[in-house]
Design an enzyme around this catalytic site. Structure first.
Site, short mmCIF file in Angstrom:
data_model
loop_
_atom_site.label_atom_id
_atom_site.label_comp_id
_atom_site.label_asym_id
_atom_site.label_seq_id
_atom_site.Cartn_x
_atom_site.Cartn_y
_atom_site.Cartn_z
CD GLU A 198 7.36 -57.10 -2.34
OE1 GLU A 198 6.97 -55.93 -2.51
OE2 GLU A 198 8.13 -57.67 -3.12
CD GLU B 115 6.53 -61.18 -2.93
OE1 GLU B 115 5.49 -60.50 -3.05
OE2 GLU B 115 6.68 -62.03 -2.05
CB CYS C 193 0.51 -52.22 -0.03
SG CYS C 193 0.47 -53.42 -1.38
CG ASN D 168 -3.52 -55.89 2.56
OD1 ASN D 168 -2.78 -56.83 2.82
ND2 ASN D 168 -3.29 -55.06 1.57
P1 NAD Z 1 2.01 -56.25 10.06
O1 NAD Z 1 3.41 -55.89 9.76
O2 NAD Z 1 1.43 -55.83 11.36
O3 NAD Z 1 1.80 -57.83 10.01
C1 NAD Z 1 2.14 -58.58 8.87
C2 NAD Z 1 2.46 -60.00 9.29
O4 NAD Z 1 3.64 -60.00 10.07
C3 NAD Z 1 1.38 -60.66 10.13
O5 NAD Z 1 1.25 -62.02 9.76
C4 NAD Z 1 1.95 -60.54 11.53
O6 NAD Z 1 1.48 -61.52 12.43
C5 NAD Z 1 3.43 -60.72 11.27
N1 NAD Z 1 4.33 -60.17 12.30
C6 NAD Z 1 4.11 -59.12 13.13
N2 NAD Z 1 5.19 -58.94 13.94
C7 NAD Z 1 6.10 -59.88 13.59
C8 NAD Z 1 7.40 -60.22 14.07
N3 NAD Z 1 7.99 -59.54 15.04
N4 NAD Z 1 8.05 -61.25 13.48
C9 NAD Z 1 7.47 -61.94 12.47
N5 NAD Z 1 6.23 -61.69 12.00
C10 NAD Z 1 5.55 -60.67 12.56
O7 NAD Z 1 1.16 -55.72 8.84
P2 NAD Z 1 -0.41 -55.77 8.66
O8 NAD Z 1 -1.01 -54.74 9.55
O9 NAD Z 1 -0.87 -57.18 8.73
O10 NAD Z 1 -0.55 -55.32 7.13
C11 NAD Z 1 -0.61 -54.01 6.71
C12 NAD Z 1 0.72 -53.53 6.17
O11 NAD Z 1 1.13 -54.40 5.12
C13 NAD Z 1 0.63 -52.16 5.55
O12 NAD Z 1 1.75 -51.42 5.94
C14 NAD Z 1 0.68 -52.44 4.06
O13 NAD Z 1 1.16 -51.38 3.28
C15 NAD Z 1 1.56 -53.62 4.02
N6 NAD Z 1 1.38 -54.36 2.77
C16 NAD Z 1 2.38 -54.32 1.84
C17 NAD Z 1 2.22 -54.98 0.63
C18 NAD Z 1 3.30 -54.96 -0.42
O14 NAD Z 1 3.22 -55.75 -1.36
N7 NAD Z 1 4.29 -54.11 -0.33
C19 NAD Z 1 1.05 -55.70 0.38
C20 NAD Z 1 0.06 -55.72 1.36
C21 NAD Z 1 0.25 -55.06 2.56
#
Ligand code: NAD
Length: 497
Positions: free
Chosen positions: A264, A477, A298, A166
């Site tokens: 996060e 963080e 997020c 995002n």
């Molecule tokens: P996602 O969990 O699908 O993917 C995030 C990352 O994790 C990607 O790089 C993905 O390739 C990797 N990943 C996926 N499966 C994995 C596994 N089994 N092992 C290791 N890595 C793996 O999330 P997304 O769709 O990319 O992002 C959206 C989500 O992120 C939303 O839920 C949003 O709220 C959250 N988000 C949180 C914050 C925060 O600071 N809390 C900030 C931005 C986004």
């Protein structure tokens, strides 16, 4: 095979060319050793514009070995030396900021102006901030008649980072910069959905002469590359930002290996509006906190809780403001919202809206895909959507949608507002709008989130702790919290004779 650029443009057919986004390992751009590539889309036009390496475990092994070797020198560098390197990377980001913003826009569908004016400058700032923070760091000592205790904060060696799509470069650098500043070398995985700017950052590291192996960027999917990274025994600390379900998998994979983990995760953030607020400021900010980056932040306030005495006034003004918003080509400066990140994500958002209707929700505006004529005719756009008349317990008010969709709920008094705000599994952020400072403090103290804004949104001081409660995460963080995460304490007790 190694080449010295991330982007080999090869002929796919006579008519088209295809960008190839490789991993950056030990200072070189390398092909995936298994020959596997993933299609990477431009969501605004709905077409593949590049291919990204889907790196297997062997490539992660090579990256960890390179980082491990490089960390011997890097961890021994004087703080001034590391600080200088971080500033050089920040300079490189600033020099190529126009190119980085265009790449971010193409990869994610977000408005170009958002990437250019907010996200890419923040990526440079992430490096500068930690460059200056370590310059002011100190070592603690505890003296007594029998011994002098000196407490060192030592780097882990090799750190692993995993980031989402995002805010691609903004969040990628928010993890990498403190890890490097604290003396670790890093193996970093960007999202396979938005790999482009991380790859350009690899080029920047190469051009400023960062020693090979200090920062390694492994491109690939979560289940393949990400899983290999979190399971690697050579990586002792993992910092992850992404969805809650993925966070749970990473927690399960790392727990038996006793790794340090920062998570996060997702949010379902309340935006609590009291009748005594500055209405115009609240309205304008609420539009941003609802729909910036197509609601794919997020921290977006996806549940808008409004004191009943101003509910109708707010609803009508908010719907009218939202109906004036332009959903359009991300390259067009007049577009308020661009495309959502992918076709599956667009389908997920539209399905969530259909579910909201089945749950009794009344869609006040939006609720559909948007057809943007011209260049973007096949792109993936969703109209900003406002829904009312939903129960607190329904899935629309409980589960993260992560798109341009918000719900409205009236409340009668402060305890009810707090009860609605806290009645979700998440606890990332909240916003409170009121001119009563005592109420602001009371509500802020009781709302179960790691971050609370009073009369504002997304105002960030990088020294402050950032992170979620409940299913929104583990750890914080920012500022010294990041440096603390990326180091482990060692106490040396010098006994006196
Ligand atoms: P996602 O969990 O699908 O993917 C995030 C990352 O994790 C990607 O790089 C993905 O390739 C990797 N990943 C996926 N499966 C994995 C596994 N089994 N092992 C290791 N890595 C793996 O999330 P997304 O769709 O990319 O992002 C959206 C989500 O992120 C939303 O839920 C949003 O709220 C959250 N988000 C949180 C914050 C925060 O600071 N809390 C900030 C931005 C986004």
């Amino acid at each position: 095979m190694s080449v010295n650029t991330s982007r080999e443009v090869t002929s796919k057919s006579d008519a088209t060319t295809m960008l190839k986004i490789r991993s950056f390992i030990n200072g070189e751009f390398v092909e995936p050793s298994n020959g596997q590539w993933l299609d990477n889309y431009d969501p605004a036009v709905g077409e593949v514009f590049s291919q990204v390496a889907d790196s297997p475990r062997e490539d992660v092994d090579r990256a960890v070995a390179a980082a491990s070797l490089a960390s011997r020198e890097w961890s021994r560098l004087a703080i001034e030396g590391r600080s200088n390197w971080l500033n050089k990377i920040a300079d490189g980001i600033q020099e190529r900021s126009a190119e980085l913003a265009a790449a971010e826009c193409r990869d994610s569908g977000k408005p170009l102006k958002l990437a250019r004016d907010f996200e890419i400058p923040r990526a440079a700032q992430n490096f500068r901030f930690f460059a200056s923070l370590i310059a002011g760091s100190s070592t603690s000592a505890h003296d007594s008649p029998i011994a002098l205790n000196i407490t060192l904060a030592q780097p882990w060696g090799v750190g692993g980072t995993i980031s989402p799509w995002n805010l691609p470069l903004y969040l990628f650098t928010w993890k990498v910069a403190p890890a490097l500043a604290a003396g670790n070398c890093v193996v970093a995985k960007p999202s396979e959905v938005t790999p482009y700017t991380a790859s350009l950052l690899g080029e920047i590291c190469q051009s400023v002469g960062l020693p090979p192996g200090v920062l390694n960027i492994v491109q690939g999917s979560g289940g393949t590359t990400g899983q290999a990274l979190v399971e690697h025994p050579g990586i002792r600390a993992v910092s992850f930002t992404g969805g809650t379900a993925t966070g749970a998998k990473i927690a399960a994979a790392t727990a038996p290996l006793f790794k340090k983990v920062s998570l996060e995760l997702g949010g379902k953030n309340p935006n609590i509006i009291f009748a005594d607020c500055d209405f115009e400021k609240m309205l304008a900010t609420t539009f941003r906190s609802s729909f910036q980056n197509q609601g794919q932040i997020c921290l977006c306030g996806s549940r808008i809780l409004v004191e009943r005495s101003i509910y109708e006034r707010f609803r009508d003004a908010f719907v009218s403001l939202t109906e004036r918003a332009r959903v359009g080509d991300p390259l067009d400066e007049s577009s308020d919202l661009g495309a959502v990140v992918s076709r599956p994500h667009q389908q997920k958002i539209l399905a969530a809206i259909e579910r909201a209707k089945q749950e009794g929700g009344r869609v006040l505006t939006g609720g559909t895909a948007v057809n943007v004529p011209g260049r973007c005719a096949n792109g993936w756009f969703v109209a900003p959507t406002i829904i009312e008349n939903l129960a607190q317990s329904c899935s629309t008010n409980q589960q993260e949608i992560f798109g341009p969709v918000v719900t409205l709920q009236p409340f009668d008094n402060e305890p009810e507002a707090l009860s609605l705000a806290n009645d979700v599994p998440y606890g990332l952020s909240a916003t409170v709008w009121t001119s009563d400072v005592n109420r602001a403090l009371r509500v802020a103290e009781q709302v179960q989130t790691g971050v609370v804004w009073v009369n504002g949104w997304l105002v960030r001081d990088l020294r402050t702790p950032f992170g979620g409660m409940k299913e929104s995460g583990v750890g914080r963080e920012g500022g010294l919290d990041s440096l603390e995460f990326w180091t482990q304490k060692k106490n040396i007790c010098l006994c006196r004779n």
